[in-house]
Design an enzyme around this catalytic site. Structure first.
Site, mmCIF file in Angstrom:
data_model
loop_
_atom_site.group_PDB
_atom_site.id
_atom_site.type_symbol
_atom_site.label_atom_id
_atom_site.label_comp_id
_atom_site.label_asym_id
_atom_site.label_seq_id
_atom_site.Cartn_x
_atom_site.Cartn_y
_atom_site.Cartn_z
ATOM 1 N N SER A 42 0.830 -1.207 0.000
ATOM 2 C CA SER A 42 0.000 0.000 0.000
ATOM 3 C C SER A 42 0.863 1.256 0.000
ATOM 4 O O SER A 42 0.548 2.235 -0.678
ATOM 5 C CB SER A 42 -0.908 -0.022 1.232
ATOM 6 O OG SER A 42 -1.622 1.183 1.359
ATOM 7 N N GLN A 50 -0.022 8.729 7.096
ATOM 8 C CA GLN A 50 0.038 9.305 8.445
ATOM 9 C C GLN A 50 1.470 9.249 8.958
ATOM 10 O O GLN A 50 2.113 8.192 8.958
ATOM 11 C CB GLN A 50 -0.876 8.523 9.394
ATOM 12 C CG GLN A 50 -0.982 9.146 10.778
ATOM 13 C CD GLN A 50 -1.978 8.393 11.658
ATOM 14 O OE1 GLN A 50 -2.566 7.420 11.219
ATOM 15 N NE2 GLN A 50 -2.137 8.859 12.881
ATOM 16 N N GLY A 68 4.387 4.379 15.684
ATOM 17 C CA GLY A 68 4.405 4.190 14.229
ATOM 18 C C GLY A 68 5.480 3.227 13.755
ATOM 19 O O GLY A 68 5.890 3.284 12.593
ATOM 20 N N GLU A 69 5.922 2.324 14.647
ATOM 21 C CA GLU A 69 6.990 1.400 14.246
ATOM 22 C C GLU A 69 6.543 0.484 13.107
ATOM 23 O O GLU A 69 7.341 0.094 12.259
ATOM 24 C CB GLU A 69 7.441 0.561 15.440
ATOM 25 C CG GLU A 69 8.638 -0.329 15.132
ATOM 26 C CD GLU A 69 9.182 -1.060 16.346
ATOM 27 O OE1 GLU A 69 9.887 -2.071 16.144
ATOM 28 O OE2 GLU A 69 8.900 -0.637 17.483
ATOM 29 N N ASN A 103 -0.670 3.085 21.092
ATOM 30 C CA ASN A 103 -0.839 1.647 20.879
ATOM 31 C C ASN A 103 -2.256 1.190 21.253
ATOM 32 O O ASN A 103 -2.845 0.338 20.592
ATOM 33 C CB ASN A 103 0.192 0.890 21.714
ATOM 34 C CG ASN A 103 0.232 -0.589 21.397
ATOM 35 O OD1 ASN A 103 0.500 -0.992 20.274
ATOM 36 N ND2 ASN A 103 -0.061 -1.415 22.388
ATOM 37 N N ARG A 106 -5.112 1.389 18.598
ATOM 38 C CA ARG A 106 -5.143 0.496 17.440
ATOM 39 C C ARG A 106 -6.420 -0.335 17.446
ATOM 40 O O ARG A 106 -6.903 -0.738 18.501
ATOM 41 C CB ARG A 106 -3.952 -0.457 17.467
ATOM 42 C CG ARG A 106 -2.633 0.134 17.073
ATOM 43 C CD ARG A 106 -1.508 -0.806 17.419
ATOM 44 N NE ARG A 106 -1.864 -2.209 17.257
ATOM 45 C CZ ARG A 106 -1.429 -3.175 18.057
ATOM 46 N NH1 ARG A 106 -0.650 -2.886 19.070
ATOM 47 N NH2 ARG A 106 -1.766 -4.420 17.841
#
Length: 570
Positions: A42, A50, A68-69, A103, A106
């Site tokens: 993607s 983002q 954002g890892e 986290n 999510r």
């Protein structure tokens, strides 16, 4: 490209992936490789939509990921050289809390990750369950339930992580101690199928099974249970609603210790207030720890049989609030006064008999309480009479009991330690072979007792002493009989389609071939007759179907064709 963000005065900029490194405090530890590759594809098509969150590492030009890892890892797979990032100058504590908070937002966060994240926020000292509920839009019960998942042992946590355990089932399991969970997993969850597995069981059924097998009803016990009312090991405190009972205890070691302490204290109190009583116990119906503890405190204890009689119980005084009228209350008071007089006379008579050596009075130690009883001296088989034991006799009696206690403790500790002993490499000796026959003798049939030297009029059971004598003088014939009786005893569990039944048939072929052949022939003949009848019925059904098919085909051939106009009209 630089823009101003709203997270800790952060700015969005393109940062080289080579200058970014993951942090050690990211609560997310597992990354699905397949989903990472999908995200990477993607990103190749649309880029990183983002930005990730990073902060500078002191003394270098590199940055540490705050959140954002997953996007960072996917960008590396996609072959990008840089990534949009929010650069924030925040402390380690703030970065850690931001990572945990991000986290928790999510959609695919697992219950275990969620539990760890909430616990980390609580440990920071900046939150409680109420503030967490407000911040994440949950109710406090939800937060508390997730926090309890931190109590799961690794095996159950992994099952929950892998969707092998439902959240409702995990909610029942996490209420119990680590030792109970470990035993529960080994016995009922380690194997995915077969007898004894509790996998896939409904949470309500699972809760009942755990309570039945791993807790003890507090109603059985007589010690003060006021502390139990608020104890986390009380099953009443594991549920939102309880049935009004005392509940059940899941901490059996604490329960046993409190019960023993209660019995010991009550025994001492009874002896202080009733010096004419002796302490007694029945070895098959007592709290052994309490018996040993009282012996260590230098109290004399006697082994009792089942012949003792119950000491009279004091009548209970009526309470006014339990009666509707004063007349009914006064009538029961009169009956109570009369019962008290009778009780006093009974006690007085028993004290007299005890003083004259006709009976012995005992405070008998049971499993959960102490009961007062007495026994006739003759029936108890006690040599004690009106003449009291001398001090030397008392000391000798105490010495014998101390030796018994030493032996009992030696056996108990040996049983525990032998499970950890590594004896797999040592050779199986002749002495061990005899020990095997000791246990095999439990299956010896009474009609074979004479072969091992026991008289025919013996009871159907052998004592331990008799077994020891038998294995000391075993003959080859006796060994064969003992082993085969053991096999026959276990063949009783065989069914038509299991391995035991197969072994049974093989055994019968060797030892009773003619009888087996006759049995087999009887039932094979019966089967053949039934089989023939079934085949005949099947043939009739087939013949009927074939007849109908032939008739249907004949009708189609003989039916004249209609013109298209007539066919359409039809």
């Amino acid at each position: 490209m630089k823009t101003t963000g709203n997270k800790a005065a952060a700015s969005v900029t393109m940062v080289a992936l080579a200058n970014i490194q993951p942090s050690s405090y990211n609560p997310r530890k597992n990354f699905d490789e397949e989903k990472l590759n999908e995200l990477a594809e993607s990103i190749r098509q649309q880029g990183v939509i983002q930005p990730i969150g990073i902060r500078p590492i002191d003394g270098s030009e590199k940055f540490e990921i705050i959140f954002g890892e997953r996007r960072y890892r996917a960008s590396v797979i996609a072959g990008l050289s840089e990534i949009p990032a929010l650069v924030m100058n925040v402390s380690t504590a703030t970065a850690k809390e931001m990572a945990i908070t991000e986290n928790l937002q999510r959609k695919d966060i697992s219950p275990i990750e969620e539990a760890h994240a909430y616990q980390q926020l609580l440990d920071s000292g900046h939150h409680d369950t109420k503030s967490l509920a407000v911040q994440f839009g949950k109710n406090e019960t939800y937060i508390r339930t997730r926090l309890k998942f931190n109590n799961l042992i690794p095996e159950f946590a992994l099952m929950l992580e892998n969707d092998e355990l439902t959240i409702s089932a995990a909610s029942e399991i996490c209420r119990y101690s680590e030792s109970i969970q470990q035993d529960l997993y080994e016995k009922h969850f380690k194997n995915t199928a077969g007898y004894g597995t509790w996998r896939g069981m409904k949470a309500s059924e699972l809760a009942k099974n755990i309570e039945q097998h791993y807790t003890t009803d507090l109603m059985r016990f007589h010690f003060d249970k006021s502390k139990c009312l608020s104890c986390p090991h009380n099953t009443n405190n594991m549920e939102l609603f309880c049935d009004g009972s005392c509940g059940s205890c899941a901490n059996r070691s604490c329960l046993a210790e409190r019960n023993t302490d209660f019995i010991v204290k009550k025994a001492v109190q009874i002896l202080e207030t009733n010096p004419t009583f002796s302490l007694g116990y029945n070895e098959f119906n007592c709290d052994e720890t309490a018996v040993n503890r009282l012996a260590e405190l230098d109290y004399e204890l006697e082994k009792l049989s089942f012949s003792q009689k119950q000491y009279p119980q004091a009548p209970q005084q009526p309470q006014r609030e339990e009666y509707e009228t004063e007349e009914e209350f006064q009538q029961d008071i009169a009956r109570y006064d009369q019962a008290v007089e009778q009780y006093a006379e009974q006690c007085k008579e028993l004290v007299r008999k005890n003083e004259e050596g006709e009976i012995s009075l005992y405070a008998q130690i049971g499993h959960y309480d102490i009961t007062l009883c007495y026994t006739d001296v003759a029936k108890q088989g006690n040599t004690k009479n009106s003449e009291q034991l001398t001090e030397i006799q008392k000391l000798e009696k105490k010495d014998i009991r101390n030796k018994e206690i030493a032996h009992e403790k030696t056996v108990k500790d040996t049983k525990e330690q032998i499970l950890n002993a590594d004896i797999t490499e040592s050779k199986f000796g002749a002495d061990e072979d005899k020990m095997m026959y000791f246990f095999l003798l439990s299956s010896l049939r009474k009609e074979h007792f004479s072969i091992v030297g026991i008289e025919n009029d013996h009871s159907p059971y052998l004592t331990g002493e008799e077994k020891i004598q038998i294995i000391a003088n075993l003959t080859p014939k006796a060994k064969a009989v003992i082993r085969r009786d053991f096999l026959i005893e276990n063949f009783k569990t065989g069914y038509s389609d299991d391995a035991v039944a197969q072994l049974l048939i093989e055994f019968a072929k060797k030892h009773m071939p003619e009888e087996l052949a006759e049995i087999k022939n009887t039932y094979d003949t019966e089967y053949e007759k039934r089989h023939q009848r079934i085949e005949e019925k099947k043939a009739v059904i087939k013949e009927h179907k074939e007849g109908k098919t032939t008739k249907s085909k004949a009708d189609k051939v003989s039916k004249p064709k209609q013109p298209k106009e007539q066919e359409a009209a039809a």
